[in-house]
Design a protein around this motif. Structure first.
Motif, short mmCIF file in Angstrom:
data_model
loop_
_atom_site.label_atom_id
_atom_site.label_comp_id
_atom_site.label_asym_id
_atom_site.label_seq_id
_atom_site.Cartn_x
_atom_site.Cartn_y
_atom_site.Cartn_z
N ARG A 158 0.37 4.39 0.90
CA ARG A 158 0.36 5.21 2.12
C ARG A 158 1.16 4.52 3.22
N TYR A 204 -7.05 8.81 -2.25
CA TYR A 204 -5.64 8.41 -2.35
C TYR A 204 -4.78 9.54 -1.82
N PRO A 205 -3.71 9.28 -1.11
CA PRO A 205 -3.32 7.98 -0.58
C PRO A 205 -3.80 7.85 0.87
N THR A 206 -4.54 6.83 1.17
CA THR A 206 -5.04 6.59 2.52
C THR A 206 -4.88 5.12 2.86
N HIS A 236 -12.25 5.38 -3.10
CA HIS A 236 -11.52 5.65 -1.87
C HIS A 236 -10.49 6.75 -2.14
N LYS A 253 -10.15 -1.46 -0.47
CA LYS A 253 -10.44 -1.60 -1.89
C LYS A 253 -9.43 -2.52 -2.57
N ALA A 254 -8.17 -2.41 -2.19
CA ALA A 254 -7.14 -3.26 -2.78
C ALA A 254 -7.39 -4.74 -2.46
N SER A 310 -7.32 3.49 4.07
CA SER A 310 -8.59 2.87 3.70
C SER A 310 -8.55 2.26 2.31
N GLU A 311 -7.60 2.72 1.48
CA GLU A 311 -7.45 2.12 0.16
C GLU A 311 -7.11 0.63 0.23
N LEU A 360 0.83 -1.20 0.00
CA LEU A 360 0.00 0.00 0.00
C LEU A 360 0.87 1.26 0.00
#
Length: 726
Positions: free
Chosen positions: A621, A680-682, A678, A688-689, A684-685, A619
């Protein structure tokens, strides 16, 4: 599918094929029965045993494989054998056939269904065990419900076949009698619809409602019996008296007062209970301070040179107590009295189900909600009485940082506090009797936490049993331990300055007068309540840590809503508590957050799951923040995107978990999470990933192959056969 199932399925298919290919379904019509009635009568007169036995076996077979025509056979039985003998033959044949149908459904489909839908079926089977006979009897009385459907559905549950048999025998008897009686007038019968007129169906419906009415009358009788036993008051001071002002009691009082019920809240100690005073709030304040110390030590890898932090433990505890003081107004007497709740200080005691004594005052109430919480459990360890034991209750009175701290218990509390004290400068030894830390979590989850603790110089001893506390000649103390599964292995003494016991919590039930009233406790000491949180006494309810099974603040609030609403409005509608989407977070570093099933539970329950895993190291973030430790693991129904559970290990895991909890609560699958934008960049992404990882594993390869050919054709390329060169 096993060989036995295949043979059984083949036999059923063969019987059904013979039935339809032979034209039996065309023969079994009302017109044919009327036309052949005299012939049937003559055959019966000539060979009564053959006809009766053949009729019985034919009926059993048709009911067992759920073939159409059983109703017509019932009418024929009435015409052939008369009402008495016809009722006896058909009643036993239909019940035996129904039981065989349930057994067939059970043999063919129950095991695969239980593997795939273990969570859902576990709740259904719990209800069947409790009230299955009652519901089956009701369904059998009402001929609006096709009996063959009832046979198949009940066969898939865990209802005992004997219970299914005798309940069906009794429940189907009235309907069977109606059709057998109609068979006596076969010649005058114009259609089967005439057997069950709307009036007669209405009568059956009323009969079917009788058990519900009877159950209501029984409940009323129990309340009257209770009233005679304990002298029920004519008038009440309150609608609800809540015992305990922790998270469960506060929420119960808030909800009751919001709907204008008259509420009294009794608390013997501090408003806010464990969560405010000794649990959630102080522990998270301590964790924040310890995390800051860890960040300072770790700052150099970001180019910041700060050196070893200087920890002023008294100031740290000052921060902890300040956090408690600042949150306290949310749970204060003043706030709740402003909401219309009467707050009473003192020890509550139930004189009877409607009278709660607090000191010299007696409160009369229609309902009592027990929310008395729990306290740390201290095991009967030899030598423990010789020292001042630390628990999550008295830990917050410490004035000096222990140099050597031994923590007994590797669950969430032990891991959180052990890591915090290690970061503040204590030399911490963590003892866990089980094979891993955080025993409820998957092994790979616990391994991440253990690895981090070891990096921070915590001595982790799993598979280790505490034997006794020993004192040396100089007054020092040590904990004698031994390998949990080693039998004759040597003992070892681990010296400590302070011992923190974190081996679980026990319900506060003493002193309430519950034993004298017959309110039962479970083996673990919690109050026994049903799924609506009602005790054996109809007007006494319980919620929160005192009843479990989850000793979490939000679980207590969840239960409190159900207990309060069921107490106030249960005559009209009851709500059963569901824990299917109950989240839980362990605030270690890395955090561990989970909702629903994990792999251990799925394996234990025999639930088939598909596991999708996403590493936080991928990720953006997390890379930028230097927080790449951890992963997300989602369990779904095999081949589908329906979420059965999610576990997150890593920075901010508790915050990320909320999206999965919402998805499970509202029935949102991974496809819709993937389709949600969602920022970006967080972090929480990562949710989704994870959904994207699942989607990638289920991409339609055949369709993609066709698309590749289509686009090649659009580009004007010619496809050549590799083997022929064409």
């Amino acid at each position: 599918m096993t060989r036995r199932r295949l043979i059984l399925l083949a036999a059923i298919v063969l019987v059904v094929a013979i039935y339809f290919l032979s034209g039996a379904h065309d023969v079994l019509t009302l017109a044919n029965l009327q036309a052949e009635q005299s012939r049937f009568q003559a055959w019966l007169a000539a060979e009564p045993l053959t006809v009766a036995g053949g009729f019985f076996l034919l009926y059993v077979m048709m009911a067992a494989v759920s073939l159409p025509g059983a109703t017509l056979l019932t009418v024929l039985g009435g015409a052939l054998f008369g009402f008495g003998w016809g009722l006896v033959l058909i009643s036993f044949a239909s019940t035996l056939g129904a039981t065989l149908a349930a057994l067939i459904a059970r043999t063919l489909a129950r095991e695969p269904l239980e593997r795939r839908f273990a969570v859902q079926l576990r709740r259904i089977n719990a209800g069947i065990e409790r009230e299955g006979a009652f519901y089956l009897f009701t369904l059998r009385l009402i001929p609006l419900f096709p009996f063959f459907v009832i046979n198949l559905v009940m066969g898939l549950t865990r209802m005992r076949l004997w219970t299914f048999y005798w309940v069906s025998q009794l429940g189907m008897l009235p309907g069977t009698a109606v059709f057998v009686n109609a068979g006596r007038e076969l010649g005058e019968l114009e259609s089967l619809g005439g057997v069950l007129s709307p009036g007669l169906i209405g009568s059956f419906a009323l009969i079917g409602l009788f058990p519900w009415l009877a159950r209501g009358l029984v409940a009323l009788g129990k309340r009257r019996q209770l009233a005679r036993r304990f002298d029920r008051p004519r008038h009440f001071d309150h609608d609800i008296v809540v015992i305990g002002a922790g998270s469960a009691g506060l929420v119960a009082s808030y909800i009751a007062s919001a709907v204008k019920a008259k509420v009294a809240l009794v608390e013997r100690d501090q408003m806010g209970g464990d969560c405010l005073n000794t649990g959630c709030v102080p522990s998270k304040a301590l964790i924040r301070a310890s995390r800051l110390a860890s960040d300072i030590r770790d700052a150099e890898r970001f180019g910041i040179r700060a050196g070893e932090p200087q920890v002023d433990f008294a100031a740290v505890m000052g921060h902890v107590h300040r956090a408690v003081r600042e949150v306290a107004p949310h749970d204060s007497r003043e706030r709740y009295e402003g909401l219309g709740v009467e707050v009473i200080g003192g020890q509550a005691h139930l004189d009877d189900p409607w009278r709660v004594r607090v000191g010299e005052r007696v409160l009369t109430t229609r309902h009592v909600i027990i929310a008395s919480g729990a306290k740390p459990r201290v095991p009967p360890l030899p030598g423990l009485e010789s020292i001042e034991v630390l628990t999550s209750d008295n830990l917050w009175q410490l004035e000096h940082l222990p140099q050597r701290l031994t923590v007994l218990g590797g669950g969430p509390i032990g891991c959180e506090l052990g890591q915090s004290f290690a970061r503040l400068g204590s030399r911490v030894t963590l003892i866990e009797m089980g094979e891993q830390l955080l025993p409820r979590e998957d092994h790979d989850v616990a391994a991440q936490v253990e690895a981090r603790l070891i990096e921070e110089d915590v001595v982790v001893r799993t598979g280790t049993r505490a034997l006794r506390v020993v004192t040396d000649t100089e007054g020092g103390h040590g904990l004698e331990v031994q390998a949990a599964e080693a039998g004759e292995s040597p003992c070892e003494t681990l010296p400590f300055d302070r011992l923190l016991v974190a081996v679980g919590r026990q319900a506060n039930v003493k002193g309430l007068g519950l034993e004298a009233l017959g309110v039962e406790t479970r083996a673990d000491g919690t109050l026994a309540v049903d799924e609506s949180l009602q005790s054996v006494l109809p007007n006494v309810w319980a919620c929160g840590d005192v009843t479990g099974p989850y000793q979490l603040t939000h679980a207590s609030a969840h239960q409190a809503w159900h207990a309060t609403v069921n107490a106030l409005f249960g005559e009209f509608k009851r709500f059963r508590v569901s824990y299917r989407a109950l989240p839980a977070v362990t605030f270690t570093d890395p955090e561990v957050a989970r909702v629903g099933l994990n792999e251990n539970e799925a394996r234990r329950e025999g639930t088939e799951v598909e596991v999708t895993r996403y590493e936080l190291g991928e990720l953006d973030r997390a890379i930028a923040e230097g927080q790449t430790r951890g992963f997300i693991k989602v369990l779904t129904v095999p081949g589908k995107d329906r979420i059965l559970g999610a576990t997150i290990v890593g920075h901010g895991a508790g915050e990320m978990l909320a999206e999965f909890t919402l998805a499970m609560t509202q029935g949102i699958g991974l496809n819709k999470l993937l389709g949600t934008i969602h920022p970006y960049p967080t972090f929480s992404e990562a949710v989704k990933a994870t959904a994207g990882s699942w989607k990638n594993a289920h991409k339609p390869e055949r369709v993609l192959g066709w698309l590749a050919r289509y686009f090649a054709w659009r580009r004007g390329e010619t496809r050549h056969d590799d083997t022929t060169g064409r």
